[in-house]
Design a protein around this motif. Structure first.
Motif, PDB file in Angstrom:
ATOM      1  N   THR A  31      25.818   7.207  28.396  1.00 31.10           N
ATOM      2  CA  THR A  31      26.727   6.540  27.463  1.00 31.10           C
ATOM      3  C   THR A  31      28.075   6.252  28.115  1.00 31.10           C
ATOM      4  O   THR A  31      28.645   5.174  27.936  1.00 31.10           O
ATOM      5  N   ARG A  77      29.957   2.697  28.705  1.00 34.18           N
ATOM      6  CA  ARG A  77      31.288   2.409  28.190  1.00 34.18           C
ATOM      7  C   ARG A  77      32.261   2.052  29.302  1.00 34.18           C
ATOM      8  O   ARG A  77      33.092   1.143  29.171  1.00 34.18           O
ATOM      9  N   LYS A  88      31.704  -1.418  30.728  1.00 38.68           N
ATOM     10  CA  LYS A  88      32.265  -2.414  29.821  1.00 38.68           C
ATOM     11  C   LYS A  88      33.766  -2.570  30.093  1.00 38.68           C
ATOM     12  O   LYS A  88      34.278  -3.690  30.147  1.00 38.68           O
TER      13      LYS A  88
END
Lengths: 181, 181
Positions: free
Chosen positions: A69, A73, A76
DNA sequence: TTGATTGCAAAGCATTTGCATGCTA
DNA sequence: TAGCATGCAAATGCTTTGCAATCAA
């Protein structure tokens, strides 16, 4: 910190990239963390198109506790900051490539061996704009991908008329060869 | 059976498409079924880019019992047979467009209103081949997409300097405008 | 009659979200 | 100390697969 012995220009570029990332984080009121630093550093030192899973694997070699995860993130954030760019080569995987101070380029993908060639043609860019103008269309960005056989594979194909084929090749090599015509 | 009153050329084309599909099925030793006929017919009569879900909805209006799995499988057959082609416009959805006796074309996608313009430029095609040749690359197929603002939206943008933006537009209009330069 | 086809449910994948805990600033 | 970040588990959304019942040839 990334080290580039005998490569001062790479070290300098990394400094600029890191500054861009830290500034992006600061501007959004976010926080600098060890995980983000490690992911950024690992991404920047890897000179290849890589999937999230590739990057996650590399990151875990240095810190096995990092979850996927966080990689999602952070990638991004890197993309927002202009350091990374998403690319797709048609194998239903999302790849990321370095984007900072990289000239715009397009891709040729060898469907036999997975080689990816980066190229740039000012003539094609110009014609795209002209064609768009004929429709009153104002382009902001574009994507051009050519699939086919690279030099080596088309030579092999000539030697062996019967195409072996079968399983889809895994994209595995990246040859950066950007130049105009 | 599809009916095209006052449009004999469309009816004739449908005949050819149906024959291609039936021949494809026959060649593979597969069977003709009502579901496959209905899905093919619904796909062919819909003049737009559509997602699997779009097609499934349309098909269910005539036969609510058809499952999405069958739509997936039949669309794969239609694609193999050369009647359909997958396209992606960057909104993470897979669209299908008619492919049979359609000239190759590329797409411009308006990021404001979702308009999709189909275009073809022999000059761009030629330059792609030339550029590929410089790398010893032999292209088999390609994908070129331009994103930006269509004529209407760039005029609106001029009137209203502040871009409203916000949610991603749903691709909703298809204007076929294929021509050379 | 044989074996492909169908539709449902469930499984796969890649990616995102909820949330309790942990940690920057 | 406030509230952002993390990592796990669970939820998504899209697509494929397993399987028993059905149906085309």
């Amino acid at each position: 910190m990334l080290e580039f012995p005998q490569m001062p220009q790479k070290a300098a570029k990394f400094q600029r990239e890191r500054d861009v990332f830290l500034e992006h984080i600061r501007r959004l009121g976010l926080r600098r963390t060890e995980q983000r630093d490690l992911i950024m550093e690992t991404f920047l030192r890897t000179e290849a198109h890589m999937t999230i899973e590739d990057l996650h694997d590399r990151v875990r070699r240095r810190d096995p506790s990092i979850g996927h995860t966080t990689v999602y993130r952070t990638l991004k954030l890197l993309t927002e900051a202009g350091l990374a760019r998403e690319v797709r080569f048609g194998d239903n995987k999302t790849y990321y490539e370095h984007h900072f101070e990289h000239e715009h380029h397009d891709h040729m993908i060898c469907t036999s061996c997975g080689l990816v060639i980066e190229f740039f043609s000012p003539e094609i860019e110009e014609l795209q704009d002209q064609t768009a103008a004929k429709f009153g269309f104002v382009p902001t960005h574009h994507s051009l991908r050519l699939w086919g056989l690279c030099e080596n594979c088309s030579i092999s194909a000539k030697d062996t008329p019967t195409v072996p084929s079968g399983a889809q090749p895994r994209l595995r090599v990246v040859k950066t060869a950007t130049h105009g015509t």
